[in-house]
Scaffold this motif. Sequence first.
Motif, short mmCIF file in Angstrom:
data_model
loop_
_atom_site.label_atom_id
_atom_site.label_comp_id
_atom_site.label_asym_id
_atom_site.label_seq_id
_atom_site.Cartn_x
_atom_site.Cartn_y
_atom_site.Cartn_z
N PRO A 281 7.80 1.16 15.46
CA PRO A 281 7.78 0.31 16.68
C PRO A 281 6.40 -0.23 17.00
O PRO A 281 6.29 -1.29 17.62
N VAL A 282 5.35 0.48 16.59
CA VAL A 282 3.99 0.04 16.92
C VAL A 282 3.53 -1.05 15.96
O VAL A 282 3.37 -2.20 16.34
N SER A 283 3.29 -0.68 14.71
CA SER A 283 2.88 -1.71 13.73
C SER A 283 3.21 -1.29 12.31
O SER A 283 2.61 -1.77 11.36
N GLY A 284 4.20 -0.37 12.16
CA GLY A 284 4.53 0.13 10.84
C GLY A 284 5.73 -0.52 10.18
O GLY A 284 6.17 -0.09 9.11
N GLU A 285 6.29 -1.56 10.82
CA GLU A 285 7.48 -2.20 10.27
C GLU A 285 7.13 -3.07 9.08
O GLU A 285 6.16 -3.83 9.11
N ARG A 286 7.90 -2.97 7.99
CA ARG A 286 7.73 -3.80 6.80
C ARG A 286 9.10 -4.37 6.40
O ARG A 286 10.13 -3.76 6.67
N PRO A 287 9.12 -5.51 5.73
CA PRO A 287 10.40 -6.11 5.34
C PRO A 287 11.31 -5.16 4.56
O PRO A 287 12.54 -5.19 4.71
N VAL A 288 10.73 -4.33 3.72
CA VAL A 288 11.55 -3.46 2.88
C VAL A 288 12.33 -2.43 3.72
O VAL A 288 13.44 -2.02 3.33
N PRO B 255 7.01 5.40 3.92
CA PRO B 255 6.19 4.65 2.98
C PRO B 255 7.00 3.54 2.29
O PRO B 255 8.15 3.78 1.90
N PRO B 256 6.45 2.34 2.16
CA PRO B 256 7.19 1.24 1.55
C PRO B 256 7.71 1.56 0.15
O PRO B 256 8.81 1.13 -0.22
N SER B 257 6.94 2.33 -0.60
CA SER B 257 7.36 2.68 -1.96
C SER B 257 8.64 3.52 -1.95
O SER B 257 9.49 3.38 -2.85
N VAL B 258 8.80 4.37 -0.94
CA VAL B 258 10.00 5.21 -0.84
C VAL B 258 11.21 4.36 -0.43
O VAL B 258 12.30 4.48 -1.00
N GLY C 195 0.81 -1.20 0.00
CA GLY C 195 0.00 0.00 0.00
C GLY C 195 0.85 1.26 0.00
O GLY C 195 2.08 1.21 -0.09
N THR C 196 0.19 2.41 0.11
CA THR C 196 0.89 3.68 0.00
C THR C 196 1.42 4.20 1.34
O THR C 196 2.22 5.13 1.37
N SER C 197 0.98 3.62 2.46
CA SER C 197 1.44 4.05 3.77
C SER C 197 1.43 2.86 4.73
O SER C 197 0.62 1.95 4.59
N VAL C 198 2.34 2.91 5.70
CA VAL C 198 2.33 1.86 6.73
C VAL C 198 1.37 2.22 7.86
O VAL C 198 1.10 1.40 8.73
N SER C 199 0.89 3.45 7.88
CA SER C 199 -0.21 3.88 8.77
C SER C 199 0.08 3.74 10.26
O SER C 199 -0.84 3.62 11.06
N ALA C 200 1.35 3.74 10.62
CA ALA C 200 1.72 3.67 12.04
C ALA C 200 3.21 3.92 12.18
O ALA C 200 3.96 3.83 11.21
N SER C 201 3.64 4.23 13.40
CA SER C 201 5.08 4.30 13.64
C SER C 201 5.63 2.88 13.56
O SER C 201 4.94 1.89 13.83
#
Length: 445
Positions: free
Chosen positions: A135-142, A331-334, A127-133
């Motif tokens: 440490p909370v729930s915004g971590e993605r593999p990228v 953002p994952p895309s960035v 998606g276009t945003s991880v919608s969280a910090s």
Amino acid sequence: MPRKGLHGLTAQLKDALILQALERRLQTAERQETATSGSTRPESATIPEKFYRFHLHPGYQQLRIINDGGVRLGISNPFFKLHEGIAGATTVINGKEYINYSSYNYLGLVGHPAVAEASKQAIDQYGTSVSASRPVSGERPVHRQLEKALAETYQVDDAIAFVSGHATNVSTIGYLFGPKDLVLHDELIHNSILQGIQLSGAKRLSFPHNDYTALDQILKNQRHQFERVLIVLEGIYSMDGDYPDLPAFVEIKKRYCAFLMVDEAHSFGIMGEKGLGIREHFALQGSDVDIWMGTLSKALAGCGGYIAGETALIEHLKFLAPGFLYSVGMPPSVAASSLAALELIRQTPELTATLKARGQLFLKLAQEAGINTGSSAGLAIIPAITGSSLKAARLAEALFERGINVQPIIYPAVPEKSARLRFFISCLHTEEQIRKTVAILAEEI
């Protein structure tokens, strides 16, 4: 001979008189406005209006003076030009193509097919945003992949990516250092460093540009009075295009048990045989510098900033630095676009080699034409110093009329006597474009 203007006055004196007259008119209008509005206020109101009206803020008043002066002098606003596509060696503004020197797209990776595709795939997957910090729930593999790649590039333990390059410096310095500490910085250091020091509450001292002997003397006199000491440099200085003798600063920081931070916003991708920055240029170990900082918005074709260093530093920042802990994740895309750009830099060192060749050509031609390029090393940033903000603005406008887009850097971004045009070179510029540009620049000067 000075050029003559109105009633035999030099044009420079005429400009100054017009600005003085505008400032007097503005001050008179403010007094009248305050007097008029004051008559309608309740008698109990004792707070001057300038303390609760934005249009009376001193900074805004100064901006009005500058803008009004520009209009009176026939100079259009050179800022916020609307680019209608990818800004590389050329750009389109108002439907017209210009040779472009106002972009950080040093290696031409903004819009590169591999970079764009990586960004698109990340949007499809995350998606276009991880919608969280994070440490909370915004971590993605990228995010982890990008940070691991940055750490490997610097030959250090780990890295952390922030959503803003400016905030990277502010939050890192502002959090790690405090009132019992000292921060020493080059006198030409970036605003983000200064803001971080102010936030920290540490004592701040500057030393003359690139002068490590002066730094040594300051530390000799001051080191024992403080707990932690931080020395901050830039890899390439963004206004002048020169760089420090980093090994000399490394030796000093070791001798005085200080931390050393290097801001590689403009040197990563540009310096070193493979474009891996000032560390590679001087063949240093990653551990020779305590805090490696860089931005993702220049050679790395994204947006944000990073810190690379030892595990203790990075873990500390990830769990406690306010600019990371309380901010939404990148953002994952960035992250994906910067990761793809980093891989391209590693795989295609010819991009950096071409950039260096174009920069050296521009510098050589400019110096031969008698243009004041200051201390630029001709790597990616080359100033044309005019010595006056009005001259810089007029010169930028003249070049724009002739199909060249370059921004003036004026007071207060630099001292008035150091006003300039700042040319950002790209590996996408052709030799023909550079020769044409320098010829027109010399003509207009």
